[in-house]
Design a protein around this motif. Structure first.
Motif, PDB file in Angstrom:
ATOM      1  N   GLN A 155     -43.384 -23.597 -14.657  1.00 52.63           N
ATOM      2  CA  GLN A 155     -44.150 -24.410 -15.104  1.00 52.63           C
ATOM      3  C   GLN A 155     -44.426 -25.412 -16.338  1.00 52.63           C
ATOM      4  OE1 GLN A 155     -48.545 -22.871 -15.104  1.00 52.63           O
ATOM      5  NE2 GLN A 155     -47.325 -21.263 -15.098  1.00 52.63           N
ATOM      6  N   TYR A 156     -45.289 -26.938 -16.422  1.00 52.72           N
ATOM      7  CA  TYR A 156     -45.126 -27.287 -17.822  1.00 52.72           C
ATOM      8  C   TYR A 156     -45.798 -26.415 -18.981  1.00 52.72           C
ATOM      9  CZ  TYR A 156     -43.625 -31.577 -14.723  1.00 52.72           C
ATOM     10  OH  TYR A 156     -43.161 -31.931 -13.948  1.00 52.72           O
ATOM     11  N   CYS A 157     -45.329 -26.565 -20.198  1.00 53.45           N
ATOM     12  CA  CYS A 157     -45.806 -25.855 -21.379  1.00 53.45           C
ATOM     13  C   CYS A 157     -45.731 -26.782 -22.338  1.00 53.45           C
ATOM     14  CB  CYS A 157     -44.855 -24.760 -21.258  1.00 53.45           C
ATOM     15  SG  CYS A 157     -45.168 -23.650 -19.964  1.00 53.45           S
ATOM     16  N   MET A 158     -46.510 -26.281 -23.294  1.00 57.09           N
ATOM     17  CA  MET A 158     -47.123 -26.646 -24.548  1.00 57.09           C
ATOM     18  C   MET A 158     -46.582 -25.674 -25.376  1.00 57.09           C
ATOM     19  SD  MET A 158     -49.561 -29.388 -26.259  1.00 57.09           S
ATOM     20  CE  MET A 158     -49.667 -29.625 -28.018  1.00 57.09           C
ATOM     21  N   PHE A 159     -46.166 -25.846 -26.541  1.00 54.44           N
ATOM     22  CA  PHE A 159     -45.435 -24.689 -27.544  1.00 54.44           C
ATOM     23  C   PHE A 159     -46.852 -24.668 -28.683  1.00 54.44           C
ATOM     24  CE2 PHE A 159     -41.726 -23.963 -24.509  1.00 54.44           C
ATOM     25  CZ  PHE A 159     -41.882 -22.711 -24.607  1.00 54.44           C
ATOM     26  N   GLU A 160     -47.224 -23.774 -29.081  1.00 52.83           N
ATOM     27  CA  GLU A 160     -48.851 -24.230 -29.650  1.00 52.83           C
ATOM     28  C   GLU A 160     -48.099 -23.321 -30.678  1.00 52.83           C
ATOM     29  OE1 GLU A 160     -51.384 -21.152 -28.217  1.00 52.83           O
ATOM     30  OE2 GLU A 160     -51.245 -21.783 -26.098  1.00 52.83           O
ATOM     31  N   GLY A 161     -47.211 -23.198 -31.775  1.00 51.20           N
ATOM     32  CA  GLY A 161     -46.647 -23.041 -32.929  1.00 51.20           C
ATOM     33  C   GLY A 161     -45.170 -21.876 -33.240  1.00 51.20           C
ATOM     34  N   PRO A 162     -44.915 -21.241 -34.517  1.00 51.97           N
ATOM     35  CA  PRO A 162     -44.104 -20.972 -34.705  1.00 51.97           C
ATOM     36  C   PRO A 162     -43.717 -19.861 -34.154  1.00 51.97           C
ATOM     37  CG  PRO A 162     -44.674 -21.448 -36.635  1.00 51.97           C
ATOM     38  CD  PRO A 162     -45.646 -21.674 -35.170  1.00 51.97           C
ATOM     39  N   SER A 163     -45.017 -19.721 -33.860  1.00 53.39           N
ATOM     40  CA  SER A 163     -45.351 -17.957 -32.988  1.00 53.39           C
ATOM     41  C   SER A 163     -44.798 -17.735 -31.323  1.00 53.39           C
ATOM     42  CB  SER A 163     -46.305 -17.168 -33.833  1.00 53.39           C
ATOM     43  OG  SER A 163     -47.387 -18.005 -32.359  1.00 53.39           O
ATOM     44  N   ALA A 164     -44.178 -19.146 -31.242  1.00 52.31           N
ATOM     45  CA  ALA A 164     -43.463 -18.443 -30.071  1.00 52.31           C
ATOM     46  C   ALA A 164     -45.407 -18.675 -28.432  1.00 52.31           C
ATOM     47  CB  ALA A 164     -42.617 -18.093 -29.652  1.00 52.31           C
ATOM     48  N   ALA A 165     -46.008 -19.117 -28.997  1.00 52.12           N
ATOM     49  CA  ALA A 165     -47.408 -19.160 -27.848  1.00 52.12           C
ATOM     50  C   ALA A 165     -47.139 -20.488 -27.625  1.00 52.12           C
ATOM     51  CB  ALA A 165     -48.573 -18.803 -28.965  1.00 52.12           C
ATOM     52  N   LEU A 166     -47.601 -20.099 -26.301  1.00 52.12           N
ATOM     53  CA  LEU A 166     -47.515 -21.374 -25.117  1.00 52.12           C
ATOM     54  C   LEU A 166     -48.948 -21.312 -24.098  1.00 52.12           C
ATOM     55  CD1 LEU A 166     -45.211 -21.285 -22.318  1.00 52.12           C
ATOM     56  CD2 LEU A 166     -45.464 -18.736 -24.388  1.00 52.12           C
ATOM     57  N   THR A 167     -49.426 -22.747 -23.903  1.00 48.51           N
ATOM     58  CA  THR A 167     -49.968 -22.853 -23.596  1.00 48.51           C
ATOM     59  C   THR A 167     -50.046 -23.750 -21.599  1.00 48.51           C
ATOM     60  OG1 THR A 167     -52.049 -22.728 -24.270  1.00 48.51           O
ATOM     61  CG2 THR A 167     -52.292 -24.124 -22.690  1.00 48.51           C
ATOM     62  N   CYS A 168     -49.513 -23.280 -20.315  1.00 43.30           N
ATOM     63  CA  CYS A 168     -48.866 -23.849 -19.440  1.00 43.30           C
ATOM     64  C   CYS A 168     -49.979 -24.482 -18.586  1.00 43.30           C
ATOM     65  CB  CYS A 168     -47.584 -22.343 -18.777  1.00 43.30           C
ATOM     66  SG  CYS A 168     -46.827 -22.195 -19.445  1.00 43.30           S
ATOM     67  N   GLY A 169     -49.066 -25.588 -17.543  1.00 46.56           N
ATOM     68  CA  GLY A 169     -50.400 -25.565 -16.289  1.00 46.56           C
ATOM     69  C   GLY A 169     -49.420 -26.491 -15.961  1.00 46.56           C
ATOM     70  N   GLY A 170     -49.976 -26.613 -14.386  1.00 49.84           N
ATOM     71  CA  GLY A 170     -49.304 -27.787 -13.506  1.00 49.84           C
ATOM     72  C   GLY A 170     -47.537 -26.900 -13.312  1.00 49.84           C
ATOM     73  N   ALA A 171     -47.483 -27.046 -11.550  1.00 50.29           N
ATOM     74  CA  ALA A 171     -46.255 -26.313 -11.161  1.00 50.29           C
ATOM     75  C   ALA A 171     -45.091 -27.686 -11.323  1.00 50.29           C
ATOM     76  CB  ALA A 171     -46.381 -26.055  -9.985  1.00 50.29           C
ATOM     77  N   VAL A 172     -44.341 -27.249 -12.190  1.00 45.30           N
ATOM     78  CA  VAL A 172     -43.366 -28.683 -11.780  1.00 45.30           C
ATOM     79  C   VAL A 172     -43.179 -28.520 -10.612  1.00 45.30           C
ATOM     80  CG1 VAL A 172     -41.424 -29.226 -12.410  1.00 45.30           C
ATOM     81  CG2 VAL A 172     -42.035 -27.461 -14.197  1.00 45.30           C
ATOM     82  N   THR A 173     -42.370 -29.769 -10.871  1.00 40.06           N
ATOM     83  CA  THR A 173     -42.441 -30.619  -8.736  1.00 40.06           C
ATOM     84  C   THR A 173     -41.108 -31.457  -8.708  1.00 40.06           C
ATOM     85  OG1 THR A 173     -44.020 -32.506  -8.363  1.00 40.06           O
ATOM     86  CG2 THR A 173     -44.935 -30.788  -8.457  1.00 40.06           C
ATOM     87  N   THR A 174     -40.800 -31.995  -7.998  1.00 41.82           N
ATOM     88  CA  THR A 174     -39.921 -32.926  -7.933  1.00 41.82           C
ATOM     89  C   THR A 174     -40.315 -34.337  -7.991  1.00 41.82           C
ATOM     90  OG1 THR A 174     -39.538 -32.649  -4.943  1.00 41.82           O
ATOM     91  CG2 THR A 174     -38.019 -31.125  -6.969  1.00 41.82           C
ATOM     92  N   GLU A 175     -41.547 -34.655  -7.952  1.00 43.47           N
ATOM     93  CA  GLU A 175     -41.782 -36.037  -7.873  1.00 43.47           C
ATOM     94  C   GLU A 175     -41.946 -36.330  -9.630  1.00 43.47           C
ATOM     95  OE1 GLU A 175     -41.860 -37.390  -5.478  1.00 43.47           O
ATOM     96  OE2 GLU A 175     -41.222 -35.965  -3.829  1.00 43.47           O
ATOM     97  N   TRP A 176     -42.648 -37.471  -9.598  1.00 42.37           N
ATOM     98  CA  TRP A 176     -43.063 -38.158 -11.068  1.00 42.37           C
ATOM     99  C   TRP A 176     -43.902 -37.319 -11.822  1.00 42.37           C
ATOM    100  CZ3 TRP A 176     -39.840 -40.658 -14.213  1.00 42.37           C
ATOM    101  CH2 TRP A 176     -39.032 -41.033 -13.841  1.00 42.37           C
TER     102      TRP A 176
END
Length: 84
Positions: A8-29
């Motif tokens: 999935q695409y993810c955004m890390f939320e700070g130095p504690s390595a917490a993350l929010t993910c969403g949207g499965a990665v595809t081969t398309e743009w």
């Protein structure tokens, strides 16, 4: 990232390595946007027009001063794809 199950695409939320993910990665743009509001301490991840968040960002003031796109600045996990 695969920590939330599946690739999935993810955004890390700070130095504690917490993350929010969403949207499965595809081969398309994909359209990705990661935003942070210092006034509210919240972030939001957008994947192809779908918003994930807002969520509290763990800003402990000991992160990096540079934003990295397509590369993890702390580990050797290179981005394999194209950025336009």
């Amino acid at each position: 990232d695969t920590r939330e199950g599946g690739l999935q695409y993810c955004m890390f939320e700070g130095p504690s390595a917490a993350l929010t993910c969403g949207g499965a990665v595809t081969t398309e743009w994909a359209f990705l946007a990661a935003r942070y509001n210092a006034g509210t301490g919240q972030g939001q991840l957008t994947v192809n027009g779908t918003h994930f968040g807002p969520f509290a960002v763990n800003n402990e003031s000991n992160g990096l001063a540079t934003a990295y796109i397509g590369r993890n600045p702390n580990f050797d996990f290179p981005f394999q794809g194209l950025i336009d």
